[in-house]
Write a protein that holds these residues in place. Structure first.
Motif, PDB file in Angstrom:
ATOM      1  N   VAL A  76      10.261   9.962  -1.133  1.00  0.00           N
ATOM      2  CA  VAL A  76      11.622   9.689  -0.676  1.00  0.00           C
ATOM      3  C   VAL A  76      11.758   9.928   0.822  1.00  0.00           C
ATOM      4  O   VAL A  76      11.207  10.894   1.359  1.00  0.00           O
ATOM      5  N   ILE A  77      12.485   9.043   1.478  1.00  0.00           N
ATOM      6  CA  ILE A  77      12.923   9.239   2.863  1.00  0.00           C
ATOM      7  C   ILE A  77      14.420   9.513   2.816  1.00  0.00           C
ATOM      8  O   ILE A  77      15.186   8.720   2.250  1.00  0.00           O
ATOM      9  N   LEU A  78      14.832  10.633   3.396  1.00  0.00           N
ATOM     10  CA  LEU A  78      16.225  11.077   3.333  1.00  0.00           C
ATOM     11  C   LEU A  78      16.936  10.803   4.655  1.00  0.00           C
ATOM     12  O   LEU A  78      16.425  11.152   5.720  1.00  0.00           O
ATOM     13  N   VAL A  79      18.122  10.202   4.573  1.00  0.00           N
ATOM     14  CA  VAL A  79      18.943   9.930   5.756  1.00  0.00           C
ATOM     15  C   VAL A  79      20.068  10.956   5.824  1.00  0.00           C
ATOM     16  O   VAL A  79      20.829  11.129   4.865  1.00  0.00           O
ATOM     17  N   VAL A  80      20.166  11.631   6.978  1.00  0.00           N
ATOM     18  CA  VAL A  80      21.154  12.699   7.169  1.00  0.00           C
ATOM     19  C   VAL A  80      22.060  12.331   8.345  1.00  0.00           C
ATOM     20  O   VAL A  80      21.577  12.193   9.479  1.00  0.00           O
ATOM     21  N   PRO A  81      23.363  12.163   8.122  1.00  0.00           N
ATOM     22  CA  PRO A  81      24.272  11.885   9.242  1.00  0.00           C
ATOM     23  C   PRO A  81      24.618  13.169   9.975  1.00  0.00           C
ATOM     24  O   PRO A  81      24.890  14.192   9.336  1.00  0.00           O
ATOM     25  N   LEU A  82      24.598  13.135  11.271  1.00  0.00           N
ATOM     26  CA  LEU A  82      24.899  14.333  12.056  1.00  0.00           C
ATOM     27  C   LEU A  82      26.410  14.495  12.183  1.00  0.00           C
ATOM     28  O   LEU A  82      27.056  14.003  13.105  1.00  0.00           O
ATOM     29  N   ARG A 139       0.817  -1.219   0.000  1.00  0.00           N
ATOM     30  CA  ARG A 139       0.000   0.000   0.000  1.00  0.00           C
ATOM     31  C   ARG A 139       0.844   1.260   0.000  1.00  0.00           C
ATOM     32  O   ARG A 139       0.495   2.251  -0.618  1.00  0.00           O
ATOM     33  N   LYS A 140       1.968   1.244   0.707  1.00  0.00           N
ATOM     34  CA  LYS A 140       2.844   2.406   0.774  1.00  0.00           C
ATOM     35  C   LYS A 140       4.256   2.002   0.363  1.00  0.00           C
ATOM     36  O   LYS A 140       4.808   1.021   0.889  1.00  0.00           O
ATOM     37  N   SER A 141       4.833   2.738  -0.580  1.00  0.00           N
ATOM     38  CA  SER A 141       6.194   2.468  -1.042  1.00  0.00           C
ATOM     39  C   SER A 141       7.025   3.738  -0.911  1.00  0.00           C
ATOM     40  O   SER A 141       6.566   4.824  -1.303  1.00  0.00           O
ATOM     41  N   TYR A 142       8.232   3.602  -0.376  1.00  0.00           N
ATOM     42  CA  TYR A 142       9.134   4.748  -0.217  1.00  0.00           C
ATOM     43  C   TYR A 142      10.537   4.362  -0.666  1.00  0.00           C
ATOM     44  O   TYR A 142      10.979   3.226  -0.470  1.00  0.00           O
ATOM     45  N   PHE A 143      11.234   5.334  -1.246  1.00  0.00           N
ATOM     46  CA  PHE A 143      12.628   5.162  -1.638  1.00  0.00           C
ATOM     47  C   PHE A 143      13.507   5.801  -0.575  1.00  0.00           C
ATOM     48  O   PHE A 143      13.286   6.962  -0.197  1.00  0.00           O
ATOM     49  N   VAL A 144      14.488   5.072  -0.084  1.00  0.00           N
ATOM     50  CA  VAL A 144      15.378   5.577   0.965  1.00  0.00           C
ATOM     51  C   VAL A 144      16.717   5.963   0.347  1.00  0.00           C
ATOM     52  O   VAL A 144      17.407   5.124  -0.248  1.00  0.00           O
ATOM     53  N   THR A 145      17.060   7.234   0.466  1.00  0.00           N
ATOM     54  CA  THR A 145      18.342   7.716  -0.036  1.00  0.00           C
ATOM     55  C   THR A 145      19.082   8.424   1.083  1.00  0.00           C
ATOM     56  O   THR A 145      18.520   8.656   2.172  1.00  0.00           O
ATOM     57  N   GLY A 146      20.335   8.767   0.830  1.00  0.00           N
ATOM     58  CA  GLY A 146      21.141   9.466   1.826  1.00  0.00           C
ATOM     59  C   GLY A 146      21.861  10.640   1.211  1.00  0.00           C
ATOM     60  O   GLY A 146      21.891  10.806  -0.011  1.00  0.00           O
ATOM     61  N   THR A 147      22.458  11.455   2.046  1.00  0.00           N
ATOM     62  CA  THR A 147      23.233  12.588   1.562  1.00  0.00           C
ATOM     63  C   THR A 147      24.567  12.145   0.978  1.00  0.00           C
ATOM     64  O   THR A 147      25.245  12.925   0.307  1.00  0.00           O
ATOM     65  N   ASP A 148      24.941  10.879   1.223  1.00  0.00           N
ATOM     66  CA  ASP A 148      26.226  10.357   0.756  1.00  0.00           C
ATOM     67  C   ASP A 148      26.210   8.856   1.003  1.00  0.00           C
ATOM     68  O   ASP A 148      25.218   8.303   1.505  1.00  0.00           O
ATOM     69  N   GLY A 185      18.320   2.808  -1.861  1.00  0.00           N
ATOM     70  CA  GLY A 185      19.240   3.128  -2.944  1.00  0.00           C
ATOM     71  C   GLY A 185      20.677   2.789  -2.587  1.00  0.00           C
ATOM     72  O   GLY A 185      20.962   2.154  -1.565  1.00  0.00           O
ATOM     73  N   ALA A 186      21.581   3.210  -3.454  1.00  0.00           N
ATOM     74  CA  ALA A 186      23.018   3.001  -3.228  1.00  0.00           C
ATOM     75  C   ALA A 186      23.687   4.369  -3.221  1.00  0.00           C
ATOM     76  O   ALA A 186      23.453   5.176  -4.127  1.00  0.00           O
ATOM     77  N   GLY A 187      24.504   4.638  -2.199  1.00  0.00           N
ATOM     78  CA  GLY A 187      25.171   5.927  -2.129  1.00  0.00           C
ATOM     79  C   GLY A 187      24.187   7.065  -1.986  1.00  0.00           C
ATOM     80  O   GLY A 187      23.188   6.962  -1.267  1.00  0.00           O
ATOM     81  N   GLY A 188      24.425   8.153  -2.699  1.00  0.00           N
ATOM     82  CA  GLY A 188      23.557   9.319  -2.634  1.00  0.00           C
ATOM     83  C   GLY A 188      22.616   9.400  -3.822  1.00  0.00           C
ATOM     84  O   GLY A 188      22.505   8.474  -4.621  1.00  0.00           O
ATOM     85  N   TRP A 189      21.949  10.549  -3.960  1.00  0.00           N
ATOM     86  CA  TRP A 189      20.874  10.706  -4.943  1.00  0.00           C
ATOM     87  C   TRP A 189      21.380  10.632  -6.382  1.00  0.00           C
ATOM     88  O   TRP A 189      20.691  10.155  -7.273  1.00  0.00           O
ATOM     89  N   ARG A 190      22.572  11.102  -6.662  1.00  0.00           N
ATOM     90  CA  ARG A 190      23.067  11.169  -8.034  1.00  0.00           C
ATOM     91  C   ARG A 190      24.096  10.085  -8.367  1.00  0.00           C
ATOM     92  O   ARG A 190      24.910  10.259  -9.277  1.00  0.00           O
ATOM     93  N   VAL A 191      24.069   8.974  -7.684  1.00  0.00           N
ATOM     94  CA  VAL A 191      24.981   7.878  -8.013  1.00  0.00           C
ATOM     95  C   VAL A 191      24.666   7.372  -9.422  1.00  0.00           C
ATOM     96  O   VAL A 191      23.503   7.105  -9.746  1.00  0.00           O
ATOM     97  N   PRO A 192      25.666   7.221 -10.285  1.00  0.00           N
ATOM     98  CA  PRO A 192      25.393   6.782 -11.659  1.00  0.00           C
ATOM     99  C   PRO A 192      24.958   5.317 -11.733  1.00  0.00           C
ATOM    100  O   PRO A 192      25.437   4.470 -10.982  1.00  0.00           O
ATOM    101  N   LEU A 193      24.034   5.060 -12.664  1.00  0.00           N
ATOM    102  CA  LEU A 193      23.727   3.682 -13.061  1.00  0.00           C
ATOM    103  C   LEU A 193      24.505   3.321 -14.318  1.00  0.00           C
ATOM    104  O   LEU A 193      24.917   2.172 -14.495  1.00  0.00           O
TER     105      LEU A 193
END
Length: 230
Positions: A144-150, A3-12, A119-127
């Motif tokens: 999108v769910i964004l992961v931010v390291p402090l 029912r709910k789908s989200y893409f998890v990415t990170g800043t790096d 995902g793998a790496g950050g938002w602009r990782v090449p395929l």
């Protein structure tokens, strides 16, 4: 259908995407939700008697409530721990957004309440030479769910990533702050306050540092109920 789908990415890379994903899956299970997850492309896989296996994919399998074959969770497993497009080229494979979209749509058809796609790496990782990983969630229209390291520099990286996600036409459903080190960063509270004011999405929680991270324990630091609204 999930029912709910989200893409998890990170800043790096190395910011805790898998840990956050697993904690969200555990938190969803405490709400009585049926959960699925996948990491379509994983580099840095180990050779086992069953074939190539990735530690992150195995963590997701342990955290989700539904039972899936490994190849459904990680359909593209690559041995070297390097950029996915380079690892794929070395293995004689060609990554495309269309193929990854097909894998994801297959899992979206499975019964469940929540599907997380890491995902793998950050938002602009090449395929490949023309596409980045972002092309896949864009085609799927996946929030999108964004992961931010402090850590030092995270404000700049978080705002730039959020800007790129929104420019690509996707909604940021929420973000999670992750403490990657035992010692808190200088001015952590001020950093969190700034991110909460300036990221265009709610904070789902702040994960504390753990020497041996346990997603089940970290699930309590998250508030994900609104991910299931509407």
């Amino acid at each position: 259908m999930a029912r709910k789908s989200y893409f998890v990415t990170g800043t790096d890379t190395g910011v805790g995407k898998t840990l956050v994903s697993a904690a969200i899956l555990e938190a969803a299970a405490t709400l009585g939700k049926r959960t699925l997850a996948m990491k379509p492309v994983a580099s840095g896989c180990d050779e086992t008697p069953e074939g190539l296996r990735n530690e992150d994919a195995l963590i997701l399998m342990k955290a989700m409530t539904e039972t899936l074959a490994y190849d459904q969770v990680n359909p593209v497993a690559l041995r070297p721990a390097i950029a996915p497009h380079v690892a794929a080229a070395q293995a004689g494979r060609h990554l495309t957004a269309e193929r990854l979209v097909g894998f994801c749509r297959g899992l979206q058809m499975r019964p469940g309440d929540l599907l997380l796609v890491e995902g793998a790496g950050g938002w602009r990782v090449p395929l490949n030479d023309r596409e980045t990983y972002a092309a896949m969630p864009v085609v799927l229209g996946m929030p999108v769910i964004l992961v931010v390291p402090l850590k030092l520099g995270c404000i700049n990286h978080a705002l730039l990533t959020a800007e790129a996600i929104r420019r690509d036409g996707l909604q940021i459903a929420g973000w999670v702050a992750n403490r990657p080190d035992a010692e808190a960063m200088d001015c952590e509270r001020e950093t969190l306050d700034y991110l909460m004011r300036n990221l265009p999405a709610p904070c789902l929680g702040v994960l504390p540092w753990q020497q041996a991270p346990d997603p089940r324990e970290l699930a309590g630091a998250l508030d994900i109920a609104f991910l299931f609204e509407n």
